[in-house]
Scaffold this motif. Structure first.
Motif, PDB file in Angstrom:
ATOM      1  N   TRP A 115       0.860  -1.174   0.000  1.00 37.05           N
ATOM      2  CA  TRP A 115       0.000   0.000   0.000  1.00 37.05           C
ATOM      3  C   TRP A 115       0.902   1.232   0.000  1.00 37.05           C
ATOM      4  CZ3 TRP A 115       0.787   3.407   3.918  1.00 37.05           C
ATOM      5  CH2 TRP A 115       1.255   2.926   5.140  1.00 37.05           C
ATOM      6  N   PHE A 116       0.342   2.352  -0.465  1.00 34.77           N
ATOM      7  CA  PHE A 116       1.102   3.595  -0.490  1.00 34.77           C
ATOM      8  C   PHE A 116       0.145   4.772  -0.406  1.00 34.77           C
ATOM      9  CE2 PHE A 116       0.042   2.462  -4.780  1.00 34.77           C
ATOM     10  CZ  PHE A 116      -0.279   3.651  -5.414  1.00 34.77           C
ATOM     11  N   THR A 117       0.659   5.889   0.063  1.00 39.26           N
ATOM     12  CA  THR A 117      -0.131   7.116   0.106  1.00 39.26           C
ATOM     13  C   THR A 117       0.414   8.087  -0.919  1.00 39.26           C
ATOM     14  OG1 THR A 117       1.252   8.122   1.834  1.00 39.26           O
ATOM     15  CG2 THR A 117      -0.687   6.863   2.560  1.00 39.26           C
ATOM     16  N   ARG A 118      -0.463   8.956  -1.367  1.00 33.95           N
ATOM     17  CA  ARG A 118      -0.041  10.039  -2.255  1.00 33.95           C
ATOM     18  C   ARG A 118      -0.921  11.238  -1.960  1.00 33.95           C
ATOM     19  NH1 ARG A 118      -2.121   6.366  -6.667  1.00 33.95           N
ATOM     20  NH2 ARG A 118      -4.323   6.870  -6.695  1.00 33.95           N
ATOM     21  N   GLY A 119      -0.396  12.405  -2.240  1.00 33.90           N
ATOM     22  CA  GLY A 119      -1.129  13.631  -1.963  1.00 33.90           C
ATOM     23  C   GLY A 119      -0.231  14.608  -1.227  1.00 33.90           C
ATOM     24  N   VAL A 170      -0.232  -3.124 -10.928  1.00 35.56           N
ATOM     25  CA  VAL A 170      -1.683  -3.188 -11.043  1.00 35.56           C
ATOM     26  C   VAL A 170      -2.299  -2.812  -9.699  1.00 35.56           C
ATOM     27  CG1 VAL A 170      -3.660  -4.699 -11.480  1.00 35.56           C
ATOM     28  CG2 VAL A 170      -1.561  -4.984 -12.809  1.00 35.56           C
ATOM     29  N   PRO A 171      -3.121  -1.761  -9.657  1.00 32.57           N
ATOM     30  CA  PRO A 171      -3.781  -1.378  -8.401  1.00 32.57           C
ATOM     31  C   PRO A 171      -4.996  -2.263  -8.118  1.00 32.57           C
ATOM     32  CG  PRO A 171      -4.406   0.128 -10.142  1.00 32.57           C
ATOM     33  CD  PRO A 171      -3.412  -0.837 -10.739  1.00 32.57           C
ATOM     34  N   PHE A 172      -5.399  -2.299  -6.846  1.00 33.32           N
ATOM     35  CA  PHE A 172      -6.633  -2.962  -6.436  1.00 33.32           C
ATOM     36  C   PHE A 172      -7.175  -2.251  -5.207  1.00 33.32           C
ATOM     37  CE2 PHE A 172      -3.341  -5.237  -4.097  1.00 33.32           C
ATOM     38  CZ  PHE A 172      -3.894  -5.441  -2.847  1.00 33.32           C
ATOM     39  N   TRP A 174      -3.672   0.447  -2.836  1.00 35.82           N
ATOM     40  CA  TRP A 174      -3.001  -0.846  -2.805  1.00 35.82           C
ATOM     41  C   TRP A 174      -2.592  -1.210  -4.224  1.00 35.82           C
ATOM     42  CZ3 TRP A 174      -1.924  -4.254   1.171  1.00 35.82           C
ATOM     43  CH2 TRP A 174      -2.434  -3.915   2.433  1.00 35.82           C
ATOM     44  N   ALA A 175      -1.505  -1.995  -4.358  1.00 37.05           N
ATOM     45  CA  ALA A 175      -1.071  -2.422  -5.687  1.00 37.05           C
ATOM     46  C   ALA A 175      -0.242  -3.698  -5.602  1.00 37.05           C
ATOM     47  CB  ALA A 175      -0.234  -1.324  -6.349  1.00 37.05           C
ATOM     48  N   VAL A 176      -0.168  -4.378  -6.742  1.00 35.65           N
ATOM     49  CA  VAL A 176       0.717  -5.518  -6.950  1.00 35.65           C
ATOM     50  C   VAL A 176       1.716  -5.052  -8.004  1.00 35.65           C
ATOM     51  CG1 VAL A 176       0.896  -7.905  -7.732  1.00 35.65           C
ATOM     52  CG2 VAL A 176      -1.131  -7.158  -6.499  1.00 35.65           C
TER      53      VAL A 176
END
Length: 140
Positions: free
Chosen positions: A44-48, A106-108, A91-93
């Motif tokens: 998982w990651f945050t952005r902003g 690929v996000p999910f 979240w992403a793979v």
């Protein structure tokens, strides 16, 4: 007959997930890749605005010589996917090579409803310097 160009493609069985569900899919590798080793990651990651954070929760080494690599991983209870005006958590793979270069991502979504949660500031008279309270609403 032409040789297929090298590539990596992540395929997820589902885009929407709930806590503790199993994330399943596969990595397809076509052609001959120059990478000596690769790694599959779930994170998982945050952005902003503000500090961006990320946490890798699952790693699996994969061989560039395999043509199909299935995976299954039990998702944690949190954090949930959400979008707000100031920050988003996603979240992403991802598959990366030994130089940490992304080969595919690929996000999910992960949330109790299986939908991305929307954060909206409550309209109140919170004085400056005090912590604002947020409500969480499902994205319909």
């Amino acid at each position: 007959m032409s040789t297929p160009s090298p590539g990596v493609e992540i395929e997820l069985d589902h885009f929407h997930h709930q806590p503790f569900q199993e994330l399943t899919g596969r990595v397809r590798i076509t052609g001959s890749l120059p990478a000596k080793k690769m790694e599959l990651r779930v994170f998982w990651f945050t952005r902003g605005r503000g500090d961006e954070e990320a946490e890798v929760l699952y790693r699996q080494e994969i061989s560039p010589h395999d043509s199909l690599v299935p995976f299954a991983w039990k998702l944690p209870p949190a954090p949930y996917s959400f979008a707000g005006k100031l920050i988003t958590l996603a979240w992403a793979v991802e598959v990366v090579d030994e130089k940490e270069q992304s080969l595919d991502l690929v996000p999910f979504l992960l949330s109790p409803s299986g939908e991305e949660m929307q954060l909206e500031a409550l309209k109140d008279s919170t004085p400056k310097g005090k912590v604002a309270i947020f409500s969480v609403e499902r994205n319909s």
